[in-house]
Design an enzyme around this catalytic site. Structure first.
Site, mmCIF file in Angstrom:
data_model
loop_
_atom_site.group_PDB
_atom_site.id
_atom_site.type_symbol
_atom_site.label_atom_id
_atom_site.label_comp_id
_atom_site.label_asym_id
_atom_site.label_seq_id
_atom_site.Cartn_x
_atom_site.Cartn_y
_atom_site.Cartn_z
ATOM 1 C CD GLN A 239 -3.015 -1.002 2.268
ATOM 2 O OE1 GLN A 239 -3.188 -1.998 2.928
ATOM 3 N NE2 GLN A 239 -3.660 0.140 2.517
ATOM 4 N NE ARG A 386 -13.582 -0.110 3.883
ATOM 5 C CZ ARG A 386 -14.163 0.275 2.774
ATOM 6 N NH1 ARG A 386 -14.426 1.514 2.572
ATOM 7 N NH2 ARG A 386 -14.467 -0.599 1.845
ATOM 8 C CB CYS A 387 -5.662 2.305 7.471
ATOM 9 S SG CYS A 387 -4.074 2.397 8.264
ATOM 10 C CD GLU A 762 -9.752 5.736 8.025
ATOM 11 O OE1 GLU A 762 -8.687 5.359 7.521
ATOM 12 O OE2 GLU A 762 -9.839 6.712 8.767
#
Ligand code: CDP
Length: 808
Positions: A239, A386-387, A762
């Site tokens: 990523q 969704r960090c 997110e």
């Protein structure tokens, strides 16, 4: 010159911002033409795979590789002893800790990498793994962070000095061998005083369980060392490809220009593919040793059991208010379980991520947050999914605290929210825990949401349902889940945010070709979010060339400008801004060219959709296509040939998207089965680039939220065995469980972003989890429920009903 088409048609032709342009990526994805890392096949390519520990905590007495090396096709078996002379048996984590690449004397979690078998094909590698003989001596296992902080068992012996003292960690003093850090924000004493003297106080303890994003594509890489040219090429599920290149250079000693990192198509990341994993290091070493390309691809169990998890936060809160419901103070304590190594992917200065956004959308004058990080015998990681940099935990915390405060005050939870929202005129708003929220209009969004779902009508229906239940007419309860969230995305200003010292800016480089088409390269990397579609739309609006004529390329460090990658919804706030700014540089040069061609002063032309026109004489114009050609074809005095620009964008602030969600749920108290009747999601992500893609992001995030709230977890038994390491046990929602989502929006542009856009990827996860959870809790509120922990699977819901006496 007369136009053949109208201005409106010219706007439509661009497919710029605001247009629901179909995803250009999908032509190849839907036809099986995607190019994922496991699709890469190189001549003579070898396969590597891991011997993994069956124990969660054990000393390694010996490793015997003799039998494995006799398996036909097995070429090498690497252990920590082989990596040690290279200084590669440990590697730095993104959180300032270090992590074993291969077990060095002991293992700290089930599935930990012990040896790396390199073979001609994956079948031989699997046979070799079976024959590596590892002698383990079991050690006491700790899976509970509270016990860990009291235990005599030292997990990280490497972090205790010979004299028994405990050296500081990356984030300050450590009070116990199993303690990682204590991090706080806000004012402790004033907060405690406000709460001690408050008219009303609600307290609650909640556990946000350990989860895993479970991307469809697991992690993997192909390392290829070209010994003739001294060049290492590393394809992988990264990523943040540039950051990986820098890390590989720092730990391998290979100069950065000799490393090319390529992220091909990525089948979902969600934060799982931000960190550096032992598989990357071992594959690089194996390629250097054998001189051949080496591929490593996780299987599903490896991925679930050993790669970055999310959450695992034990949170205790106190919230105080006046009798009328005006919140006066908030106190939050967190015990954070990080597993065997702190491999969180947070910005360096934030060991608990942005947990200090936990005052949420509310005007809370005094607050204090304290987070303690703890080692246990579980897999390392911490923020993936969704960090979110812990925003998901923060929003869950405050949205649950609001609900328990509403119970304490005997007040409607929607009204309690309304009277405490930060008001529109208070923005930019500095929260008690330090963040400056850039913009917001919460009351408008909330009112729209409640009106659309007919909130009052729902409450009336719910009251009737309670009556019917009590009268024995139904066995189904009705829950109304509410959540209002404020996100913080777009890490971040370089002055605040870095990862391993790399400032979190991002970038875009644009080249306009002579015929009026273009390529733009960015420092980010899409993993399904549709960047090739949306970033071209930003450019189309900025430079007046059709989005269909603009190629977006990401993920190749040899060609893309340096950037910090895609996670935490930072692409639009940061790289999207860089794209707009680079576009504006193109436009500025195009303006000079147009003026020259039209024989007027620069200031006498103005941009109009796809051209520069002479002010007051719209029939005199040069299209961007004509200007592009002129840039290559004419010698214009004082202007360099060509039409290119680059922007490295350091955002002045984060962006603060927000949203209002409502879930209507029926619950069968005898089976614990939930049925989501309605889910309404209003998102405000500022200027909307592509409404269709936003809707897709919201659907995906809500589905992941549903999973986490209603059943998904990485659970451990007392021995440290992962109980949910396969998709038989790990709940992955399918079309069967997923309801119809109603999406809606308001638009509150970010005042500092060049196009006013905020991130969105997110948001639905952040806002969705408390909404689903609140629906379950709300259904039981009339029967005395205050809080039950997620995941609300059928069994736990049944148990709640049972404990509340609803089966009597
Ligand atoms: O960083 P990541 O791509 O995961 O998240 P994001 O910046 O929130 O963007 C997700 C997708 O939604 C991208 O394709 C964005 O360009 C798109 N988006 C949009 O169309 N409008 C916005 N205001 C925000 C995102």
């Amino acid at each position: 010159m007369k136009d053949e088409i109208t201005r409106e048609e010219r706007v439509d032709n661009l497919k710029g911002m605001g247009c629901s342009r179909k995803r250009v990526e999908d032509a190849r994805f839907t036809q099986g033409k995607g190019n994922y890392v496991d699709d890469i096949k190189l001549d003579g390519m070898l396969f590597g795979d891991f011997v993994r520990s069956p124990y969660a905590h054990a000393r390694i007495k010996s490793i015997d590789t003799t039998a494995a090396l006799e398996v036909p096709g097995v070429l090498a078996v690497l252990t920590a002893a082989d990596l040690e002379p290279l200084g590669l048996h440990w590697m730095p984590t993104l959180a300032g800790d270090k992590q074993m690449v291969l077990a060095d004397g002991k293992v700290l979690f089930q599935g930990q990498e012990v040896a790396y078998v390199v073979a001609e094909d994956r079948y031989a590698a699997a046979d070799g793994i079976e024959l590596v003989e590892v002698e383990y001596e079991e050690l006491p296992v700790i899976v509970n962070p509270f016990e860990s902080l009291k235990s005599d068992v030292v997990l990280r012996e490497d972090l205790v000095a010979e004299d028994g003292s405990i050296p500081d960690g990356a984030h300050g003093p450590r009070k116990h061998p199993n303690h990682i850090f204590t991090w706080d924000a806000g004012d402790k004493d004033p907060t405690e005083e406000v709460i001690a003297n408050a008219e009303v106080v609600a307290e609650e303890t909640m556990y946000y369980h350990r989860t895993h994003p479970c991307p469809l594509e697991t992690c993997g890489c192909v390392a290829s060392m070209d010994k003739v040219n001294g060049k290492l090429t590393l394809w992988g599920t990264f990523q943040a490809p540039h950051a990986i290149r820098t890390v590989v250079s720092l730990i391998s000693g290979i100069e950065e220009h000799n490393i090319r990192v390529i992220s091909p198509d990525i089948g979902g990341g969600f934060g799982n593919k931000v960190g550096a994993y032992p598989g990357y290091v071992c594959s690089v070493v194996a390629s250097i040793v054998t001189g051949k390309p080496v591929k490593w691809i996780e299987d599903r169990m490896d991925n679930l059991m050993t790669t970055a998890f999310a959450r695992d936060y034990h949170m205790t809160g106190k919230i105080s208010a006046t009798k009328e419901g005006k919140i006066t103070g908030l106190h939050c304590h967190v015990t954070a379980d990080h597993g065997g190594f702190d491999a969180c992917a947070d910005p360096t200065k934030f060991p608990a991520g942005f947990m200090n956004i936990c005052t949420g959308s509310y005007d809370i004058p005094t607050a204090y947050l304290e987070v303690e990080g703890v080692y246990t015998n579980k897999a390392p990681g911490g923020v993936s999914y969704r960090c979110s940099f812990r925003v998901t935990e923060a929003v869950y915390f405050i949205e649950r605290m609001i609900e328990v405060l509403a119970i304490e005050l005997n007040m409607d939870a929607a009204e309690l929210r309304r009277i405490n929202f930060i008001k529109k005129e208070q923005f930019p708003y500095t929260a008690a825990l330090g963040w400056e929220y850039d913009s917001g209009d919460y009351h408008t969004a909330w009112d729209k949401a409640l009106k659309t779902v007919d909130y009052d009508g729902l409450r009336t229906e719910q009251a009737q349902r309670v009556e019917d239940f009590k009268a024995g007419k139904t066995r189904k309860l009705m829950g109304i889940g509410l959540s209002f969230f404020t996100e913080i995305v777009g890490a971040g200003p370089v002055k605040n945010c870095d990862i391993l010292g790399l400032g979190m800016f991002d970038s875009c480089e644009i080249r306009i070709h002579p015929t009026g088409s273009a390529i733009a390269r960015l420092g980010t990397i899409s993993q399904g979010q549709g960047h090739a579609t949306t970033f071209a739309q930003i450019l189309a609006s900025e430079i007046g060339l059709p989005a269909d004529s603009i190629t977006i390329e990401e993920g190749d460090t040899d060609t893309a400008p340096y950037g910090l990658g895609t996670y935490g919804s930072r692409s639009t706030p940061v790289a999207g801004a860089a794209t707009a700014m680079a576009g504006r540089k193109i436009r500025a040069k195009a303006q000079m060219i147009a003026a020259y061609l039209l024989e007027v002063h620069d200031n006498d032309v103005e941009f109009d959709v796809d051209r520069f026109v002479v002010k007051g004489a719209p029939e005199k114009f040069k299209t961007m296509k004509e200007i592009a050609f002129a840039a290559y074809n004419q010698a214009i005095p004082g202007i360099e040939p060509g039409l290119e620009a680059v922007s490295y964008y350091d955002p002045p602030n984060m962006t603060y998207p927000f949203g209002a969600y409502v879930c209507v749920m029926d619950i069968d108290v005898d089976t614990g089965v939930t049925e989501i009747r309605r889910f309404y999601a209003l998102d405000d992500c500022g200027t909307r680039i592509n409404p269709m893609i936003i809707e897709g992001q919201v659907h995906g995030g809500l589905t992941e939220a549903l999973a986490v709230a209603l059943g998904q977890e990485i659970a451990y038994d007392d021995m440290g065995n992962v109980k949910t390491g396969t998709l038989m046990d790990f709940f992955l929602p399918t079309a069967w469980e997923v309801p119809n989502y109603e999406t809606d929006f308001t638009v509150t542009p970010s005042p500092h972003h060049p196009i006013g856009a905020k991130g969105v990827g997110e948001s639905p996860h952040v806002g969705g989890v408390p909404c689903f959870s609140n629906a379950v809790q709300d259904a039981f509120r009339p029967f005395g429920n205050r809080h039950t922990n997620m995941p609300h699977d059928h069994w736990r819901i049944w148990r709640t009903a049972n404990e509340l006496g609803l089966h009597d």
